[in-house]
Motif scaffolding. Structure first.
Motif, short mmCIF file in Angstrom:
data_model
loop_
_atom_site.label_atom_id
_atom_site.label_comp_id
_atom_site.label_asym_id
_atom_site.label_seq_id
_atom_site.Cartn_x
_atom_site.Cartn_y
_atom_site.Cartn_z
N THR A 542 0.84 -1.18 0.00
CA THR A 542 0.00 0.00 0.00
C THR A 542 0.88 1.24 0.00
O THR A 542 1.82 1.34 0.81
N GLU A 543 0.61 2.17 -0.91
CA GLU A 543 1.41 3.39 -0.99
C GLU A 543 0.74 4.50 -0.17
O GLU A 543 -0.46 4.76 -0.32
N LEU A 544 1.52 5.11 0.69
CA LEU A 544 0.99 6.21 1.50
C LEU A 544 0.71 7.43 0.64
O LEU A 544 1.41 7.71 -0.34
N THR A 545 -0.31 8.17 1.02
CA THR A 545 -0.56 9.46 0.37
C THR A 545 0.35 10.51 0.98
O THR A 545 0.94 10.30 2.05
N ASP A 546 0.45 11.63 0.32
CA ASP A 546 1.26 12.73 0.87
C ASP A 546 0.72 13.16 2.23
O ASP A 546 1.49 13.46 3.16
N GLU A 547 -0.60 13.18 2.35
CA GLU A 547 -1.21 13.58 3.62
C GLU A 547 -0.89 12.58 4.73
O GLU A 547 -0.59 12.99 5.86
N GLN A 548 -0.93 11.28 4.39
CA GLN A 548 -0.63 10.26 5.40
C GLN A 548 0.84 10.33 5.82
O GLN A 548 1.15 10.19 7.01
N LEU A 552 2.24 11.14 9.67
CA LEU A 552 3.18 10.29 10.42
C LEU A 552 4.55 10.93 10.58
O LEU A 552 5.37 10.45 11.36
N GLY A 553 4.81 11.98 9.83
CA GLY A 553 6.11 12.64 9.93
C GLY A 553 7.21 11.88 9.22
O GLY A 553 8.38 11.97 9.62
N ILE A 554 6.87 11.15 8.16
CA ILE A 554 7.86 10.38 7.41
C ILE A 554 7.66 10.61 5.92
O ILE A 554 6.62 11.12 5.48
N SER A 555 8.65 10.23 5.13
CA SER A 555 8.50 10.25 3.69
C SER A 555 7.60 9.09 3.27
O SER A 555 7.68 7.99 3.84
N LYS A 556 6.78 9.32 2.28
CA LYS A 556 5.88 8.24 1.84
C LYS A 556 6.65 7.12 1.14
O LYS A 556 6.10 6.06 0.87
N HIS A 557 7.92 7.34 0.86
CA HIS A 557 8.77 6.32 0.26
C HIS A 557 9.67 5.63 1.29
O HIS A 557 10.51 4.82 0.92
N GLY A 558 9.50 5.95 2.56
CA GLY A 558 10.29 5.31 3.60
C GLY A 558 11.56 6.09 3.92
O GLY A 558 11.88 7.08 3.25
N PRO A 559 12.32 5.69 4.94
CA PRO A 559 12.04 4.53 5.81
C PRO A 559 10.78 4.76 6.67
O PRO A 559 10.47 5.88 7.04
N TYR A 560 10.10 3.67 6.95
CA TYR A 560 8.80 3.73 7.59
C TYR A 560 8.86 3.61 9.11
O TYR A 560 7.88 3.91 9.78
N LYS A 561 9.97 3.16 9.63
CA LYS A 561 10.10 3.00 11.08
C LYS A 561 11.40 3.64 11.54
O LYS A 561 12.41 3.64 10.82
#
Length: 567
Positions: A542-548, A552-561
């Motif tokens: 699932t690809e995050l939206t820019d808003e999501q 979360l305070g992260i890039s939608k391309h990761g890193p996610y954690k």
């Protein structure tokens, strides 16, 4: 415990003797009467029906055969008496002798069922150090068991390639760029089809490779032959002595015309050897990649003492190593190693797993699934609490060692199972190690005059106490799965890809990015390795939206954690 076992298991001299009295007349009729009472009504009907189907001709033929065999009855009686006399003599033998002969006959008849990975110990046991060999292209800078096995080893490597998708993708994507051009990688790992795929990937990425084995039992000889035939200098064979082990590492390092600038190590032995014996080479290295608990511990010791003069990458603690190789690989391979060596039935057995890290978690999950009663020993209260929440009893080894059927070490520590524990184990207890190093079981205490060692299968020894009690020691306390079986190629694809990326990162990093210390692989690379394996499962992220991503305070391309996140 030996006395308890003698009470429960019948000894050969307790077996009932066959009746030698001649049954005749009334006695035979009485016996038949008793037997008919024990038969079920259905069985009696079946016997009567079978008798009624017999033709008169068959009855006459039976009478003729009976009259023709009367002359041989005396001979049969003599043979029966002789057999009974022999059995009586056998029953006079000591119980331990009977057990040993049985174990030898079992081991001889069952070794044929092993796969190529386990049966190689039955080959010529002589050392190949004094047997010059050459490949079809004239390369002689290697030392393996038999170069003639190269074709078979090549087929093993091709099978592994089908289950290692990420490395094959890496060859296609980076093969043209040659990110390791100029790299001279010296490796010390298990030499299996999976690591062979890694070595040949590094070669296609531009590196030159020389290799030795990190374990005296884990080398697959045919694979080593295929690598040598392919142009990689390999110094390893299955069943090396300790002297052979260090000789191979020294031959790998000590080439006058070849100086390494990168190290890929598993266990730290190669790093230790170069740092001690070839300090000038050690100082010129661009980096070290290490994948085991033992090796990382040694690197941190060097760093703390101020003697680590090159950057090192800690692959062992990367997410892709801990959560996949350590957990899932051991979960599947621990049972394979135990089955191949002992043919043990797991259901209902009492087992102790020492250590509840990722390796211990995998072992416990596999054993529990087959119905074993699993006990866990732990020094870390967090891991101990995890074991409790997963439904395992957390005990001290000394509290349960008398009644368990198996002891499996997974700690990476030293003398976890000591002589005081082995002195109290029940007869036939299986003792083995799933950690990298052979230090977890106190083998030195077993090499004494009062204990006798008996080899019953490849990688299977009985250590026998003076009272006849014995334990079953697997692979002389070394890594069970790679010494006694094989491991899943797919999960090793994850680790091998992580190792390859770590080498590329250290080799191509600009000056000053990494100092003389131990580093973890960047989180982004862990995620990249995982993404390369998802197409195998037809998995869609699932690809995050820019808003999501902003939320979360992260890039939608990761890193996610974050780096501190515990998966």
């Amino acid at each position: 415990m030996a006395e308890e076992i003698d009470q429960t298991l019948p000894q050969p001299d307790e077996y009932p003797e066959p009746c030698e009295d001649v049954v005749n007349g009334d006695e035979e009729e009485e016996n038949n009467k008793h037997q008919s009472v024990k038969c079920s009504p259905n069985l009696l009907q079946m016997l009567k029906a079978a008798e009624s189907r017999r033709t008169p001709q068959s009855r006459d033929r039976d009478r003729e055969e009976a009259s023709g065999t009367e002359e041989t009855e005396a001979q049969k009686t003599d043979m029966q008496i002789q057999f009974n006399d022999q059995k009586h003599e056998f029953n006079k033998r000591p119980a331990n002798t009977g057990r040993r002969s049985l174990s030898r006959s079992i081991s001889q008849s069952s070794t044929d069922s092993y796969s190529s990975a386990c049966s190689e110990s039955s080959e010529d046991e002589s050392s190949p150090r004094d047997k010059p060999q050459a490949t079809s292209k004239g390369l002689s800078d290697f030392c393996i068991k038999n170069i003639q096995q190269a074709e078979f080893g090549r087929r093993e490597i091709m099978i592994a390639e089908q289950e290692m998708p990420a490395l094959m993708i890496l060859r296609k994507r980076a093969g043209g760029e040659k990110p390791l051009a100029g790299a001279k990688v010296m490796g010390c790992t298990h030499i299996t089809p999976q690591t062979a795929v890694l070595m040949e990937t590094l070669s296609q990425l531009g590196a030159q490779c020389r290799w030795a084995a990190c374990n005296i039992f884990s080398t697959q000889n045919a694979v080593a032959a295929a690598l040598a035939e392919g142009g990689i200098s390999v110094f390893a064979w299955k069943g090396e002595s300790e002297d052979d082990f260090w000789w191979c590492i020294d031959r790998c390092v000590g080439a006058e015309s070849w100086q390494p600038n990168m190290i890929l190590d598993d266990g730290g032995d190669l790093t230790h050897w170069i740092q001690k014996k070839y300090p000038s080479i050690f100082k010129k290295l661009k980096g070290i990649v290490e994948e085991s608990v033992t090796g990382i511990y040694r690197l941190y010791q060097l760093s703390k003492a101020g003697r680590l003069c090159v950057p090192a990458m800690n692959v062992n603690d990367s997410v892709t190593k801990q959560k996949f190789d350590n957990l899932y690989c051991c979960k599947e391979s621990v049972l394979d190693g135990l089955k191949r060596t002992t043919d043990v039935m797991f259901g209902g057995k009492q087992v102790v797993v020492c250590g509840y890290g990722e390796v211990g978690k995998g072992c416990c999950a596999a054993l529990k699934a087959l119905g074993t009663v699993v006990n866990v020993t732990e020094a870390d209260p967090i891991c101990a609490l995890q074991a409790c929440m997963d439904g395992f009893r957390v005990m001290k080894l000394g509290e349960v060692v008398r009644q368990v059927d198996m002891v499996i070490t997974c700690t990476g520590n030293k003398n976890v199972v000591g002589r005081e524990h082995m002195d109290r184990m029940k007869n036939g207890c299986i003792v083995c190690n799933m950690g990298h190093s052979s230090t977890e079981i106190d083998l030195v205490s077993l090499r004494t005059a009062e204990l006798r060692w008996e080899r019953v299968r490849p990688q299977v020894d009985h250590v026998i106490w003076p009272d006849g009690r014995r334990i079953v020691l697997l692979a002389e306390g070394r890594l069970l799965n790679l010494s006694c079986s094989t491991v899943p190629s797919f999960v090793l694809s994850i680790t091998a890809t992580t190792q390859a990326l770590a080498l590329i990162e250290l080799y191509s990093a600009p000056e000053g990015r990494y100092k003389q210390d131990v580093y973890l692989l960047p989180k982004k690379m862990d995620e990249y390795v995982a993404s390369l394996h998802l197409p195998t499962f037809d998995a869609h992220l699932t690809e995050l939206t820019d808003e999501q991503g902003k939320y979360l305070g992260i890039s939608k391309h990761g890193p996610y954690k974050p780096n501190y996140y515990r998966y």
